[in-house]
Design a protein around this motif. Structure first.
Motif, PDB file in Angstrom:
ATOM      1  N   PRO A 373      19.224  28.886 -33.576  1.00  0.00           N
ATOM      2  CA  PRO A 373      20.689  28.845 -33.553  1.00  0.00           C
ATOM      3  C   PRO A 373      21.244  28.247 -34.841  1.00  0.00           C
ATOM      4  O   PRO A 373      20.664  27.345 -35.427  1.00  0.00           O
ATOM      5  N   ILE A 374      22.386  28.781 -35.262  1.00  0.00           N
ATOM      6  CA  ILE A 374      23.088  28.259 -36.438  1.00  0.00           C
ATOM      7  C   ILE A 374      24.182  27.340 -35.917  1.00  0.00           C
ATOM      8  O   ILE A 374      25.253  27.789 -35.501  1.00  0.00           O
ATOM      9  N   LEU A 375      23.922  26.048 -35.924  1.00  0.00           N
ATOM     10  CA  LEU A 375      24.833  25.096 -35.306  1.00  0.00           C
ATOM     11  C   LEU A 375      26.003  24.735 -36.208  1.00  0.00           C
ATOM     12  O   LEU A 375      27.098  24.448 -35.715  1.00  0.00           O
ATOM     13  N   HIS A 376      25.790  24.734 -37.522  1.00  0.00           N
ATOM     14  CA  HIS A 376      26.826  24.255 -38.427  1.00  0.00           C
ATOM     15  C   HIS A 376      27.104  25.279 -39.512  1.00  0.00           C
ATOM     16  O   HIS A 376      26.237  26.072 -39.887  1.00  0.00           O
ATOM     17  N   PRO A 377      28.318  25.275 -40.076  1.00  0.00           N
ATOM     18  CA  PRO A 377      28.646  26.162 -41.191  1.00  0.00           C
ATOM     19  C   PRO A 377      28.017  25.645 -42.477  1.00  0.00           C
ATOM     20  O   PRO A 377      27.485  24.523 -42.519  1.00  0.00           O
ATOM     21  N   PRO A 378      28.078  26.429 -43.551  1.00  0.00           N
ATOM     22  CA  PRO A 378      27.622  25.912 -44.848  1.00  0.00           C
ATOM     23  C   PRO A 378      28.438  24.686 -45.242  1.00  0.00           C
ATOM     24  O   PRO A 378      29.556  24.479 -44.757  1.00  0.00           O
ATOM     25  N   PRO A 379      27.888  23.836 -46.112  1.00  0.00           N
ATOM     26  CA  PRO A 379      28.628  22.628 -46.526  1.00  0.00           C
ATOM     27  C   PRO A 379      30.004  22.963 -47.093  1.00  0.00           C
ATOM     28  O   PRO A 379      30.178  23.960 -47.797  1.00  0.00           O
ATOM     29  N   VAL A 380      30.983  22.134 -46.754  1.00  0.00           N
ATOM     30  CA  VAL A 380      32.369  22.348 -47.169  1.00  0.00           C
ATOM     31  C   VAL A 380      32.848  21.113 -47.926  1.00  0.00           C
ATOM     32  O   VAL A 380      32.652  19.984 -47.468  1.00  0.00           O
TER      33      VAL A 380
END
Length: 637
Positions: A373-380
């Protein structure tokens, strides 16, 4: 043990290796938590488990004998599960191996400071990587390649969340070294090992273990009655035979592959199945309590498994499927053996049993590994965080709201009901007495102006109750000036909850959710620290925990998504998002849990059911909020 690369980025491919079987190694026992992470037991506990294992490989380990905080827990070595006696929760355990020169071999423990001000040890995999970087005098270490968005700074001894920029202190301390074993790795346990002698125990733990073993024995016995060789031979004589292979991994503790077969590749712990027109892998009967089976893989399908011969170590398996999903022939069922080191919709053991039975019937099976699972977006960057259009501010803080004074239970009940002279001949659903008789709370409660035989009707829904019963129900609740019909759940007044103090932040990030490619994303960050329960909570004066905070949740930046956000803010202000209770996933009591309003915590996928795409989510959460008394009619124009 293979070390991370010379840089400060952790290398996953060359990170954790395993020594040859002739070398000494350190043993670390670990348990699987609700997030799919293997958490290490302390060195003292591991020494205790190893001592029990030497005496009886099928025995039971009482963890409270060495650590009083683990008093409710026992480990069944035969089924390789940890059992919590007060809740019945069972979790897999594994026996992991590390190089003696690594952190566990030296007794080095790396920990981070949690919200309670106490220290939590890192996963052993992370601990080893951090210690390697520390010994090489790297100034910092990036853990993103290991699945954690953290930067460890050795100069300031702090870790920084790359997304929220939150900093926590870390520390390195010396403890007891983990147990060391030498010689060949012990043979894998067969599961089930067999029937034990003597009178069986009737405790809850033993009943669960015996029932699980009985079910497995029944399945294995049914396989034994099948004529697998005959069925496989009829599948076709023109198929090419794959090279004989050896596999020393365990399937629920049972060796699946022959130890006398040839080794594929250069390592004795590798298995490689290559196929021409349909590779076949032969399983011998050695250490496997059923008749041998012939598994047929699809054409040109290659499966590589690197593992270690040990006591049921699913966490160390590495699986690579060399063919793409598009190459799987149509009509061939794919069994997603998902997250062998974690949880998934198909448990690896169930997938394996199903595969064996389907292959016995002549059906081809593809074993696939679903993505994580992809829990978080790319760093912002902070400069890219924007306010949500149409929503004031970016942060809400809550403290315990004082109860409304001057509102006695009698006043609240009178406000939302009207007396009726002739009571209907039916039951009061609160006390279960007939409405034509006195309330069941007569003699238990005595309130001025409320007689036991008075009956009233709620204004909106029209349901009828004894007025004294409504007073009793209100007095046992949050006493916030609102009343909820016990029959239809209609809310009268403004309902508030018992959510502990905390902080809610919300902003727009420049990334899109699956299913909303044209929209940006609203990110909500909830943060609630641990604390002490008050009189409105289940156990006043007792500490409560707050696991998994800060929690990140996601909404599409659309008109409906912004409407949901406004209602969630209102629910937060009314203290309805969280409450204190018992976790349904861990069984832990006196902890902060969700309060019947579902949130999406998975950003880029929907493998857990808490992500996107989900076209019905926004409508569903509007219904859930409305059930809490937070409806669209509450929004101001």
């Amino acid at each position: 043990m293979a070390r991370p690369g010379s840089g400060v980025l952790v290398s996953v491919g060359g990170g954790l290796g395993y020594p040859s079987q002739s070398m000494a190694r350190v043993v670390v026992w670990e348990w699987l938590n609700e997030h799919g992470r293997w958490r290490p037991y302390s060195a003292a506990v591991c020494h205790h488990i190893e001592n029990i294992l030497k005496g009886d490989a099928r025995g039971t380990v009482i963890l409270g004998q060495v650590d009083p905080q683990l008093a409710p827990y026992v480990i069944d070595l035969q089924s390789m599960h940890q059992f919590r006696q007060d809740t019945g929760t069972m979790r897999p355990v594994q026996r992991n191996f590390y190089d003696p020169s690594s952190a566990p071999g030296k007794g080095v423990v790396w920990e981070w400071e949690n919200d309670n001000g106490s220290w939590t040890p890192y996963d052993m995999e992370l601990c080893v990587s951090i210690q390697n970087a520390y010994e090489k005098q790297h100034p910092w270490l990036d853990l993103s390649s290991l699945g954690f968005s953290y930067l460890v700074d050795f100069d300031s001894m702090a870790q920084t969340n790359r997304q929220s920029q939150r900093r926590r202190r870390i520390r390195r301390r010396m403890d007891l070294a983990y147990p060391l074993i030498a010689g060949s790795i012990p043979k894998s346990q067969s599961w089930p090992v067999g029937t034990s002698s003597g009178t069986p125990c009737s405790c809850q733990q033993c009943l669960l273990v015996h029932s699980t073993r009985a079910a497995s024995n029944a399945i294995l016995a049914s396989q034994q009655r099948r004529k697998l060789y005959g069925m496989a031979a009829a599948a076709g004589a023109g198929d090419q035979m794959a090279p004989a292979v050896r596999q020393s991994n365990t399937f629920a503790g049972t060796t699946l592959w022959s130890s006398t077969a040839a080794v594929a590749g250069g390592h004795h712990n590798n298995i490689a199945v290559g196929g021409g027109r349909g590779g076949k892998v032969e399983m011998s009967t050695l250490n496997f309590p059923c008749a041998p089976a012939l598994i047929t893989l699809p054409a040109t399908h290659t499966l590589t498994i690197n593992g270690q011969n040990n006591l049921n170590r699913p966490g160390t398996q590495r699986i690579v499927v060399s063919t793409s999903r598009g190459s799987i022939p149509p009509g061939v069922p794919a069994l997603p053996v998902k997250n062998l080191s974690g949880s998934g919709p198909v448990h690896p053991a169930l997938a394996g049993m199903t595969g064996i039975l389907m292959c016995a019937a002549g059906l081809p099976v593809c074993l696939t590994r679903a993505p994580k699972p992809i829990l978080h977006p790319p760093p912002v960057n902070k400069s890219d965080l924007k306010p949500v259009p149409g929503v004031n501010g970016i942060r809400r803080k809550t403290k315990k709201k004082h109860l409304r004074k001057g509102k006695s239970p009698e006043d609240v009940v009178r406000r939302y009901t009207e007396k009726i002279k002739v009571a209907p001949d039916e039951d009061c659903t609160i006390c279960m007495e007939r409405l034509v008789t006195s309330s069941g709370y007569e003699g238990v409660l005595s309130h001025k102006g409320i007689k036991p035989d008075l009956v009233g009707k709620l204004g909106k829904c029209g349901h009828v109750y004894h007025l004294l019963c409504l007073v009793a129900m209100y007095s046992n609740g949050n006493k916030d000036g609102s009343l909820q019909c016990p029959t239809c759940k209609a809310i009268y007044g403004e309902k508030t909850g018992t959510q502990p103090p905390g902080k809610m932040e919300y902003h727009v990030i420049p990334h899109s959710l699956p299913g909303y490619p044209e929209s940006k994303t609203i990110r909500i960050v909830y943060d609630i620290p641990a604390g002490i329960q008050t009189t409105e909570h289940p156990n006043p004066g007792k500490k409560f925990t707050a696991r998994g905070f800060p929690r990140h949740c996601y909404l599409p930046d659309t008109e409906k998504g912004r409407k949901v956000l406004k209602l969630l803010i209102m629910a937060w202000d009314r203290r309805l998002i969280f409450t204190i209770g018992t976790s349904s996933t861990t069984g832990e009591s006196d902890t902060v849990v969700w309060n019947e309003v579902h949130h999406k915590t998975e950003f880029g996928s929907n493998l857990t059911g808490h992500g996107y795409p989900d076209p019905n989510y926004l409508d569903n959460v509007l219904v859930e909020l409305s059930a809490q008394g937070v409806g669209e009619d509450n929004l101001k124009d």
